[in-house]
Design a protein around this motif. Structure first.
Motif, mmCIF file in Angstrom:
data_model
loop_
_atom_site.group_PDB
_atom_site.id
_atom_site.type_symbol
_atom_site.label_atom_id
_atom_site.label_comp_id
_atom_site.label_asym_id
_atom_site.label_seq_id
_atom_site.Cartn_x
_atom_site.Cartn_y
_atom_site.Cartn_z
ATOM 1 N N ASP A 4 93.754 53.086 -8.689
ATOM 2 C CA ASP A 4 94.191 51.692 -8.604
ATOM 3 C C ASP A 4 94.854 51.311 -9.913
ATOM 4 O O ASP A 4 94.356 51.632 -10.988
ATOM 5 N N ALA A 5 95.987 50.648 -9.815
ATOM 6 C CA ALA A 5 96.712 50.292 -11.046
ATOM 7 C C ALA A 5 97.188 48.842 -10.986
ATOM 8 O O ALA A 5 97.383 48.281 -9.909
ATOM 9 N N ASP A 6 97.370 48.250 -12.192
ATOM 10 C CA ASP A 6 97.979 46.928 -12.302
ATOM 11 C C ASP A 6 99.494 47.078 -12.320
ATOM 12 O O ASP A 6 100.017 48.041 -12.870
ATOM 13 N N VAL A 7 100.155 46.141 -11.701
ATOM 14 C CA VAL A 7 101.612 46.187 -11.670
ATOM 15 C C VAL A 7 102.167 44.949 -12.392
ATOM 16 O O VAL A 7 101.743 43.837 -12.107
ATOM 17 N N VAL A 8 103.047 45.206 -13.322
ATOM 18 C CA VAL A 8 103.708 44.096 -14.014
ATOM 19 C C VAL A 8 105.205 44.321 -13.867
ATOM 20 O O VAL A 8 105.682 45.451 -13.966
ATOM 21 N N ALA A 9 105.912 43.253 -13.585
ATOM 22 C CA ALA A 9 107.365 43.400 -13.498
ATOM 23 C C ALA A 9 107.908 43.789 -14.864
ATOM 24 O O ALA A 9 107.433 43.316 -15.893
ATOM 25 N N ALA A 10 108.861 44.700 -14.874
ATOM 26 C CA ALA A 10 109.438 45.117 -16.153
ATOM 27 C C ALA A 10 110.937 45.261 -15.963
ATOM 28 O O ALA A 10 111.459 45.100 -14.849
ATOM 29 N N ASP A 11 111.613 45.591 -17.065
ATOM 30 C CA ASP A 11 113.068 45.741 -17.030
ATOM 31 C C ASP A 11 113.510 46.703 -15.940
ATOM 32 O O ASP A 11 113.246 47.896 -16.000
ATOM 33 N N GLY A 12 114.200 46.219 -14.912
ATOM 34 C CA GLY A 12 114.791 47.081 -13.891
ATOM 35 C C GLY A 12 113.782 47.877 -13.118
ATOM 36 O O GLY A 12 114.089 48.955 -12.608
ATOM 37 N N GLY A 13 112.548 47.394 -13.050
ATOM 38 C CA GLY A 13 111.558 48.162 -12.292
ATOM 39 C C GLY A 13 110.192 47.531 -12.403
ATOM 40 O O GLY A 13 110.057 46.317 -12.555
ATOM 41 N N ALA A 14 109.167 48.388 -12.257
ATOM 42 C CA ALA A 14 107.803 47.893 -12.335
ATOM 43 C C ALA A 14 107.021 48.714 -13.339
ATOM 44 O O ALA A 14 107.230 49.920 -13.461
ATOM 45 N N ARG A 15 106.125 48.036 -14.083
ATOM 46 C CA ARG A 15 105.314 48.739 -15.069
ATOM 47 C C ARG A 15 103.930 48.918 -14.461
ATOM 48 O O ARG A 15 103.311 47.977 -13.966
#
Lengths: 272, 366, 329
Positions: B243-254
């Motif tokens: 399970d991972a956290d998703v953060v919006a990032a430059d041109g994609g997802a972190r």
């Protein structure tokens, strides 16, 4: 690895108990072969005098006793064996309402001893004028045999892989055809063992014959022997010869089938 | 013409639902594999199709006929059982002929059909033998032959290979597939082995807990699993999940979980928390300058499975457990530190609660 | 209940291979109280009643009906000829209070030791030995030791009367021959000795049965258990108590159940050897049933004894199997 002394001990004990089992049997055979004119003692050997058997046969009427026993035993084994195969098949491989309760009825028949039924059975069969006929010996023994046989065959049929029955069903075989042509050839050891047991028990049954039969012509071999003993307590060789005559048929059957029979008993599973 | 159709089929034993609401169309001539773990209902489904179990709800049709109340012998099916169920006292010939005789097929016709099946399965030499004198592989071929001579509309096979050793299993796998293609009959094949399913099935129906999870070609199931269960069940070694956290990032997802902290270009539309699935071939040792990988992620080697040509390394990256694929041998020991990268194209995302697959921008782009 | 079950067909292993790894958990075949599910099309079900019908009719007519009749008879004082009088439970009260009947049941319990305990003990001894060694010719020993089983009890009784004969019987002759002439006895004529002497015959008959059952059980105990015990350093005695005895629990229950039933039903042996004598030193319930019903005209009492006997047999069988099952957990 077991030590040599232990091996010896094992064989000694096995030998001892085998000897103990055999000695009285050999003793009575020797007694039956003794010279009737000598002073007779159980177990001593003074040559082979087969005439004793002829004398016992003639004086004891054993021909008639054996005939009665044969008629009763063969009928009981064949009928009870067949009915047991049929009912064991249904109990072992078919699902139908009430099969559990019905099976307990059969188990009850297995548990109730002849001694508990003999009194009413006598009066019931007398009311039907069946005492002093072969039916009085045959019918009750078919009932007790069927109770055991059903139990025995059910256990066998339950051990058959279910897929075999299902394969036959998909192939288009009826339940009747599946029983006789697919399953029964596999049941040979179970049927054989059942046959020997039923044969043995029926041949050796005493109380029923004692109660049901007064006509000498209907006496079975064990009953005949008990009367013969009553008349010949002093004549050891004749009594021994008569005993051997009565015991022989079952012993012969056992000897012929013992390999299968013991195997059938051995591979018997114990279900909790 | 024999399509097979399951329409909202249920099976209840007492209070237990063995099969729930299964709907499935199997095309004429198709090789359909039911796969799933023990108790998933796949065998029950097959047995309902065979007529060996009653159908508690719904309908099953073969061709145009609803077969719910049709006896097995009238369904024009043949079945290969897991334990073969050969009649032990009959010769191989009689085993093959049994079903034909019960259907009153003329004698010369029986002889002809048995001979043909025996030839197809290389059983000619064993026709006079009894099943007890056959090896496991031969007995298995007789079981196949018994189905083949019947020339039914539908073949049913219930784990027919599970009693063979590994080598023979692989060999027979190919043989069954070839025979099926030759006779072109609809075939339903049950197995718990996903490798068997992937190599044999035209399409695969994945079952779990009485429910049909997904139906599709092997490629579809592997590439686009509908949920976490299918993703984990199909493929070997199995997909790793964390399970991972998703953060919006430059041109994609972190993506962040333990030591994993990577930016996936072109990925979007994910919720704040997802279950990430990583196929082993998508995690490789870190090489600077390999554009297909994102990373590096550092972790500790937990175990090493060296298969010779390739090595799978179990890695614990600060709580995220991943299987890393190395070419050839890897000079690694449990406890060693390792750096690896992840190929974003090989990642699958699932909702944490429902386990359903989540579409991503990457997927949409393909 | 526990019981011997017959042979599985000697099915070729390859034809019907055992459950493979990963085999689907198939629903159990519901036998017994469970309500059958909807019937799969084409599966024979109702026809099952037809298969059972003939056997059931025979059973109902010749066991169930007589059993009910026996219960009815047991509630009357009846001599078998004249009109009976209502007895209620008096005949059953007699089973407990009548000293003659009480002693016959006591005799049956003494005989239990000879019919059941002793044979099973001998069987266990042999099974324990067989468990430790590859015994060549075991089949032969089994056949021989089982032999007394197949001989009619009447013949066995006649034979042993000859052996026990005080004047020139084989047993006393043997004692004299080895210089123990002082121990010769009137085996069946002595008030204290008659019962054990009859019991001895039963032991002779039934140890073969116990031995066959128990050695069969021993052969089903996995060899790995013995290997494990030996690796753990168990000697022959420890091995017996740690592996053989627990492994034979089921077979012991079967052997005890069978021999107990034989013991309680014992009629022919007593009838031929002693007719219950001397006095009533060897009278047993089954003998009392016969004597009262057909000799002394106490039909109601005989029926009550028979029913009591059936109940005792049932209870003891249940008890033995309960104990065996509890041990298994």
């Amino acid at each position: 690895m077991t030590s040599r002394t232990e091996q010896t001990l094992t064989y000694t004990i096995l030998g001892l108990f085998s000897l103990l089992a055999l000695a009285p049997i050999v003793g009575i055979v020797f007694t039956a072969l003794q010279n009737p004119d000598n002073v007779n003692a159980f177990g001593s050997f003074d040559g082979i005098h087969l005439g004793n058997f002829k004398d016992a046969w003639e004086q004891g009427n054993f021909g008639s006793y054996l005939k009665s026993s044969a008629i009763v035993t063969v009928t009981v084994v064949v009928v009870a064996g067949t009915l047991s195969i049929l009912s064991g098949y249904a109990f072992g491989l078919m699902r139908f309402r009430g099969s559990g309760v019905l099976f307990y009825v059969f188990l009850l028949g297995l548990m109730v001893p002849m001694e508990a039924m003999i009194v009413p059975l006598y009066y019931d069969l007398r009311d039907l004028s069946l005492t002093d006929t072969y039916w009085a010996l045959i019918l009750p023994q078919i009932a007790t045999s069927v109770a055991f046989g059903t139990f025995w065959m059910r256990a066998f049929f339950r051990s058959v892989p279910r897929s075999l029955v299902e394969a036959a069903r998909i192939d288009g075989a009826t339940s009747w055809f599946t029983l006789w042509r697919v399953l029964l050839p596999l049941a040979k050891p179970a049927v054989l063992t059942m046959t020997v047991l039923l044969f043995m028990w029926t041949w050796n049954e005493f109380l029923l014959a004692l109660v049901m039969v007064t006509d000498e012509g209907l006496r079975t071999a064990p009953l005949g022997l008990s009367f013969f003993q009553g008349r010949n307590t002093s004549n050891l060789t004749l009594l021994a010869a008569g005993s051997v005559i009565v015991a022989t048929p079952v012993v012969v059957v056992y000897m012929f089938l013992q390999r299968h029979f013991i195997r059938g008993m051995l591979s018997g599973a114990v279900k909790g | 013409m024999a399509e097979v159709r399951f329409i909202d089929v249920d099976k209840r034993y007492g209070g237990v639902d063995a099969v729930r609401g299964v709907s499935l169309d199997i095309a004429d001539g198709e090789f359909m594999v039911f796969v799933g773990p023990s108790g998933s209902g796949k065998t029950t489904a097959l047995r309902m199709l065979a007529g060996l179990e009653s159908i508690s709800g719904g309908q099953i049709t073969i061709g145009d006929r609803v077969v719910n109340d049709v006896a097995p012998r009238e369904r024009d099916i043949a079945m290969v059982f897991q334990d073969y169920a050969l009649y032990p006292q009959m010769t191989v010939f009689d085993n093959l002929a049994f079903g034909l005789r019960r259907r009153k097929v003329p004698k010369d016709e029986i002889a002809r059909r048995v001979a043909r099946a025996a030839e197809a399965l290389d059983l000619g030499r064993y026709l006079r033998r009894k099943p007890g004198q056959l090896s496991g592989g031969q007995a298995q071929r007789v079981a196949l032959g018994r189905a083949l001579v019947r020339d039914p509309q539908v073949f049913l096979m219930d784990e027919p290979l599970s009693n063979l050793d590994a080598k023979l299993r692989t060999q027979t796998r190919g043989e069954i597939k070839r025979l099926q293609q030759e006779v072109g009959r609809t075939t339903v094949y049950v197995t718990h082995d996903q490798v068997e399913a992937m190599t044999m099935g035209d399409r695969i129906a994945v079952m779990n807990d009485g429910v049909l999870e997904q139906v599709g070609t092997p490629e579809e199931l592997y590439e686009r699993p509908a949920n976490r269960f299918v993703a984990g069940f199909i493929g070997s070694p199995a997909m790793a999940f964390f399970d991972a956290d998703v953060v919006a990032a430059d041109g994609g997802a972190r993506l962040r979980c333990g030591a994993v902290d990577v930016v996936l270009p072109g990925v979007g539309g994910l919720p704040a928390e997802v279950t990430v699935g990583v196929r082993p071939e998508c995690a490789r040792p870190w090489e600077e300058g390999d554009g297909r990988l994102v990373g590096p992620v550092s972790g500790v080697v937990e175990y090493v499975e060296a298969l010779g040509r390739e090595t799978f390394v179990g890695v614990d990256a600060g709580g995220a457990r991943v299987v890393v694929h190395c070419e050839g041998r890897a000079a690694l020991q449990p406890g060693d530190a390792i750096e690896f990268g992840i190929a974003p194209a090989g990642l699958r995302f699932f909702a944490c609660d429902s386990g359903l697959a989540l579409p991503t921008a990457v997927e949409a782009a393909r | 209940m526990s019981a011997i079950e017959p042979a599985t067909p000697t099915s070729p292993a390859s034809a019907v291979a055992g459950g493979a790894a990963g085999a689907e958990a198939k629903p159990d075949w519901p036998l017994g109280g469970t309500r059958p599910e909807a019937r799969p099309p084409g599966e024979p079900r109702r026809v099952g009643y037809l298969y059972i019908l003939p056997a059931f009719l025979i059973l109902a007519g010749l066991i169930l009906y007589p059993l009910g009749h026996a219960v009815y008879l047991s509630l009357w004082h009846w001599d078998g000829l004249t009109t009976g009088t209502w007895a209620g439970l008096e005949n059953y009260a007699d089973v407990v209070s009548d000293p003659a009947l009480r002693s016959s049941f006591a005799h049956a319990l003494v005989l239990l030791a000879f019919y059941a305990l002793l044979p099973v003990a001998i069987g266990l001894l042999i099974a324990g030995l067989v468990a430790r060694a590859q015994v060549r010719g075991l089949a032969f020993f089994r056949t021989v030791i089982f032999l007394p089983q197949v001989i009619a009890m009447v013949v066995v009784a006649v034979m042993w009367r000859m052996i026990y004969e005080p004047e020139n019987g084989a047993l006393n002759e043997l004692l004299r021959a080895v210089g123990l002439g002082s121990l010769t006895q009137s085996w069946l004529g002595d008030f204290d000795l008659a019962l054990p002497s009859v019991g001895g015959i039963a032991t002779w008959v039934y140890y073969g049965l116990a031995m066959v059952l128990l050695t069969a059980g021993v052969q089903k105990i996995p060899q790995s258990l013995y290997d494990a015990a030996r690796v753990d350093g168990a000697g022959p005695v420890r091995e017996f108590f740690a592996v053989t005895l627990p492994g034979l629990r089921g077979e012991i229950a079967v052997a005890l159940t069978l021999t107990t039933i034989f013991a309680l039903r014992n009629f022919d042996l007593v009838y031929i050897t002693t007719k219950g004598g001397p006095g009533d030193a060897t009278s047993v319930p089954a003998f009392e049933v016969y004597d009262r019903a057909f000799q002394t005209g106490q039909v109601g009492s005989a029926a009550a004894i028979g029913i009591s006997l059936a109940v005792v047999i049932f209870l003891i069988s249940v008890l033995i199997n309960r104990v065996a099952e509890r041990g298994a957990r």
